[in-house]
Enzyme design. Structure first.
Site, short mmCIF file in Angstrom:
data_model
loop_
_atom_site.label_atom_id
_atom_site.label_comp_id
_atom_site.label_asym_id
_atom_site.label_seq_id
_atom_site.Cartn_x
_atom_site.Cartn_y
_atom_site.Cartn_z
N ASP A 249 0.86 -1.19 0.00
CA ASP A 249 0.00 0.00 0.00
C ASP A 249 0.89 1.23 0.00
O ASP A 249 2.03 1.17 -0.47
CB ASP A 249 -0.97 -0.04 1.19
CG ASP A 249 -2.31 0.62 0.86
OD1 ASP A 249 -2.30 1.82 0.53
OD2 ASP A 249 -3.36 -0.05 0.92
N HIS A 272 2.10 2.02 -3.16
CA HIS A 272 1.17 2.97 -3.76
C HIS A 272 1.68 4.40 -3.69
O HIS A 272 0.92 5.35 -3.86
CB HIS A 272 -0.20 2.87 -3.08
CG HIS A 272 -0.89 1.57 -3.32
ND1 HIS A 272 -2.16 1.29 -2.83
CD2 HIS A 272 -0.51 0.44 -3.99
CE1 HIS A 272 -2.51 0.05 -3.18
NE2 HIS A 272 -1.52 -0.48 -3.88
#
Length: 425
Positions: A249, A272
């Site tokens: 993430d 991310h």
């Protein structure tokens, strides 16, 4: 007879004078040695005052409280007992909680202050999180809270054993335990620690002030759900320096109420990217301000530098950000403002974000984009982005769909220097 007395008197005078001379020489030599010793010791004492590592310490070794680093024994009681004694120690020495080499299984624990003074936590070994599903509903594995003045270091590893829990979170919506929670922790340095395979976030900061992460290794597989590297909320003066973050993430996520955040010399990817938000989801969110991301490298991440807000009527501000000197290597969407954030769909097409984004600088961002759209600035029609500045953007598209592109909506700002892709502001 008189002559003999005179000779005796002279002899005594000479002997006394010689004796005084010897005493004076002995005293002088001793004084010189004493002054030399004081001179040598002075820098050491000054160094000890400046640097806690050179001061004398009282060591609280977890093994002396019953901890066993065999990878099998559960050690939470021993760790808590050692912490309590170290935290409350009021002697003349600095206090140190010491975890030597070995593998220590540890169930969820809360290390709570306030402590009697600065506490040093030295981790040499590996701490292993629980693999029992009965613990997966808890919000944390290790929590530090209500502490003012702490140093965590030592080169050790926090192994969250996330692979036991990730199958329970295939929807990326289950609140699995966060590896390390820092609540109300101030004036703290965490350096040279590895965090691997967290079940959820690796580190979560809430209401913290003046924290520094340095030379960290934060790692989880790119398919692991919600494994943000460091999440910051309602905190100020946070620095993340010279670290490597590879997660499933956000490498770093910055939530409401964050201010004066610095990210310097961090390698991110996979993951991310560096994200502000999401913002505008909950009532009464505090503003986000004073973010500086610089001298970083991003490799293979799903996003680069990103600001994301929900399309909702909830108002707040995100302002005074600088993203400078960042190298992108095959990054999808290197530069993003997304004020239509809706990751699971179902959001109203008529709604618009009410988070005001302004005073944002993207400068000296270079490298390669894995997506044709390298600059994607979608702002809100209700509160258009203001003073968005692009300086020396040089991004190449590595695919075959055509030339690199930029997309803009509801953006006000200006450009300067090299611009590739062509600017849309």
């Amino acid at each position: 007879m008189l002559k003999s007395q005179g000779q005796t008197s002279a002899t005594l005078e000479m002997d006394t004078s010689s004796c005084h001379g010897k005493i004076f020489l002995l005293f002088s030599s001793t004084l010189v040695l004493l002054l030399a010793a004081l001179a040598i010791g002075a820098p050491s004492r000054a160094l000890a005052k400046r640097n806690p590592a050179h001061a004398r310490v009282k060591v609280f070794d977890v093994r002396k409280f019953g901890a066993v680093g065999d990878g099998k024994t559960e050690n939470s009681k021993a760790f808590l007992d050692a912490w309590r004694q170290a935290c409350q120690y009021k002697g003349a020495y600095r206090r140190r909680l010491y975890v030597p080499l070995g593998t220590y299984r540890l169930w969820p624990v809360v290390f709570e202050g306030p402590c009697a003074g600065l506490i040093i936590v030295t981790i040499k070994g590996v701490l292993k999180g629980p693999d029992d599903p009965s613990t997966f509903s808890l919000s944390h594995w290790i929590t530090f809270q209500y502490i003012d003045g702490m140093r965590i270091h030592g080169g050790g590893t926090l192994d969250g054993q996330g692979h036991h829990a990730w199958p329970y979170n295939k929807c990326a919506c289950s609140p699995l335990p966060i590896s390390v929670r820092l609540n109300f922790v101030n004036n703290t340095i965490i350096k040279s620690i590895s965090s691997v395979d967290s079940k959820n976030f690796h580190f979560n900061l809430f209401s913290c002030h003046n924290l520094e992460f340095r030379r960290m290794q934060i790692i989880a597989p790119d398919e692991s759900p919600n494994t943000d590297g460091i999440h910051i909320g309602d905190s100020s003066r946070i620095k993340i320096i010279d670290s490597q973050i590879k997660t499933g993430d956000d490498c770093v996520s910055i939530g409401p109420g964050s201010k004066d955040i610095e990210i310097v010399g961090v390698h991110c990817g996979p993951g991310h990217g560096f994200s502000v938000g999401s913002l505008g989801k909950y009532p009464n969110e505090a503003d986000v301000t004073g973010l500086s991301v610089r001298q970083c490298t991003m490799t293979g991440s799903q996003n680069g530098v990103r600001i994301k807000t929900w399309a909702s009527p909830l108002k707040s501000r995100a302002y005074n950000f600088s993203f400078h000197d960042i190298t992108m290597r095959d990054v999808h969407r290197p530069i993003i403002i997304d004020q239509e954030y809706c990751p699971k769909g179902g959001c109203s097409a008529q709604a618009a974000s009410n988070v005001q984004i302004e005073d944002i600088l993207f400068s000296k961002i270079k490298g390669t984009s894995a997506s044709q759209v390298a600059v994607d600035l979608i702002c809100s029609p209700s509160v258009p982005c203001k003073n968005i500045n692009l300086r020396d953007i040089n991004l190449e598209y590595t695919g075959s769909k055509g030339p690199v592109k930029s997309i803009c909506a509801h953006v006000r700002g200006n450009v300067r220097g090299v611009q590739k892709p062509s600017p849309c502001i």
